[in-house]
Design a protein around this motif. Structure first.
Motif, short mmCIF file in Angstrom:
data_model
loop_
_atom_site.label_atom_id
_atom_site.label_comp_id
_atom_site.label_asym_id
_atom_site.label_seq_id
_atom_site.Cartn_x
_atom_site.Cartn_y
_atom_site.Cartn_z
N GLY A 26 -15.14 26.96 53.53
CA GLY A 26 -14.84 25.55 53.38
C GLY A 26 -13.40 25.15 53.60
N THR A 27 -12.67 25.90 54.41
CA THR A 27 -11.25 25.57 54.61
C THR A 27 -11.01 24.70 55.83
N ALA A 28 -12.01 24.47 56.67
CA ALA A 28 -11.81 23.67 57.88
C ALA A 28 -11.37 22.25 57.55
N MET A 29 -11.80 21.73 56.42
CA MET A 29 -11.41 20.37 56.05
C MET A 29 -9.94 20.27 55.68
N LEU A 30 -9.29 21.41 55.45
CA LEU A 30 -7.86 21.40 55.12
C LEU A 30 -6.98 21.18 56.34
N THR A 31 -7.55 21.37 57.54
CA THR A 31 -6.76 21.30 58.76
C THR A 31 -7.27 20.17 59.64
N ASN A 32 -6.44 19.19 59.88
CA ASN A 32 -6.80 18.08 60.76
C ASN A 32 -6.57 18.51 62.20
N THR A 33 -7.66 18.77 62.91
CA THR A 33 -7.58 19.28 64.27
C THR A 33 -7.84 18.21 65.32
N GLY A 34 -8.09 16.99 64.91
CA GLY A 34 -8.37 15.91 65.85
C GLY A 34 -7.23 15.59 66.77
N GLU A 35 -6.02 15.95 66.40
CA GLU A 35 -4.87 15.66 67.26
C GLU A 35 -4.87 16.52 68.53
N TRP A 36 -5.74 17.51 68.61
CA TRP A 36 -5.85 18.33 69.82
C TRP A 36 -6.64 17.62 70.90
N ASP A 72 -19.59 6.45 62.00
CA ASP A 72 -18.63 6.67 63.09
C ASP A 72 -18.04 8.07 62.96
N PHE A 73 -17.35 8.51 63.98
CA PHE A 73 -16.82 9.87 64.03
C PHE A 73 -15.73 10.14 62.99
N ASP A 74 -15.65 11.38 62.60
CA ASP A 74 -14.54 11.88 61.78
C ASP A 74 -13.45 12.28 62.77
N PHE A 75 -12.56 11.36 63.06
CA PHE A 75 -11.52 11.59 64.07
C PHE A 75 -10.45 12.58 63.62
N ASP A 76 -10.40 12.89 62.34
CA ASP A 76 -9.46 13.91 61.87
C ASP A 76 -9.86 15.30 62.36
N HIS A 77 -11.14 15.49 62.68
CA HIS A 77 -11.63 16.81 63.06
C HIS A 77 -12.27 16.89 64.44
N CYS A 78 -12.66 15.77 65.02
CA CYS A 78 -13.28 15.76 66.34
C CYS A 78 -12.26 16.19 67.39
N LYS A 79 -12.67 17.15 68.24
CA LYS A 79 -11.79 17.64 69.30
C LYS A 79 -12.14 17.06 70.66
N GLY A 80 -13.14 16.18 70.71
CA GLY A 80 -13.47 15.50 71.97
C GLY A 80 -14.15 16.37 73.00
N CYS A 81 -14.98 17.30 72.56
CA CYS A 81 -15.62 18.24 73.49
C CYS A 81 -16.68 17.59 74.37
N GLU A 98 -7.69 9.98 75.85
CA GLU A 98 -6.78 9.77 74.73
C GLU A 98 -5.44 9.28 75.26
N ALA A 99 -4.91 8.25 74.66
CA ALA A 99 -3.58 7.75 75.04
C ALA A 99 -2.54 8.40 74.15
N HIS A 100 -1.67 9.18 74.75
CA HIS A 100 -0.62 9.87 73.97
C HIS A 100 0.72 9.20 74.22
N ASP A 101 1.42 8.93 73.15
CA ASP A 101 2.75 8.33 73.23
C ASP A 101 3.78 9.47 73.20
N HIS A 102 4.46 9.69 74.30
CA HIS A 102 5.44 10.78 74.39
C HIS A 102 6.86 10.27 74.23
#
Length: 103
Positions: A26-36, A72-81, A98-102
């Motif tokens: 149950g540790t996956a919820m500790l890591t927000n992987t949606g930013e990938w 709706d999606f859990d965007f904190d964890h969705c990787k957009g596969c 995804e629009a990324h601000d650099h």
């Protein structure tokens, strides 16, 4: 050994498991992987028939269900596969880049 929630950038190498493996569940919820994500899913509620086929296919469990209906999606964890969009027989899921601000 430290638990996953106790590991920080201050943790010493000798306090960690070999290879930094996590042995507790149950540790996956500790890591927000949606930013990938490079693509973002769009949930089209007017097309969704609540068949829930998308839910078990999501490898990241990013499609929450409440009271028997998908939300709706859990965007904190969705990787957009895109698996959910491919499996949806009603075209209720689309993707946009995804629009990324650099700045």
């Amino acid at each position: 050994m430290r638990k996953a929630e106790q590991i920080t950038e201050q943790s010493k190498w000798y306090e960690l498991t070999p290879g930094c493996e996590i042995y507790e569940p149950g540790t996956a919820m500790l890591t927000n992987t949606g930013e990938w994500r490079t693509q973002t899913p769009v949930y089209l509620t007017d097309r969704c028939k609540q068949c829930l086929l998308c839910v078990p296919y999501c490898p990241d469990s990013s499609i929450p269900v409440q009271d028997g209906k998908r939300k709706d999606f859990d965007f904190d964890h969705c990787k957009g596969c895109g698996i959910c969009a491919k499996i949806c027989p009603f075209g209720a899921i689309t993707f946009h880049k995804e629009a990324h601000d650099h700045a």
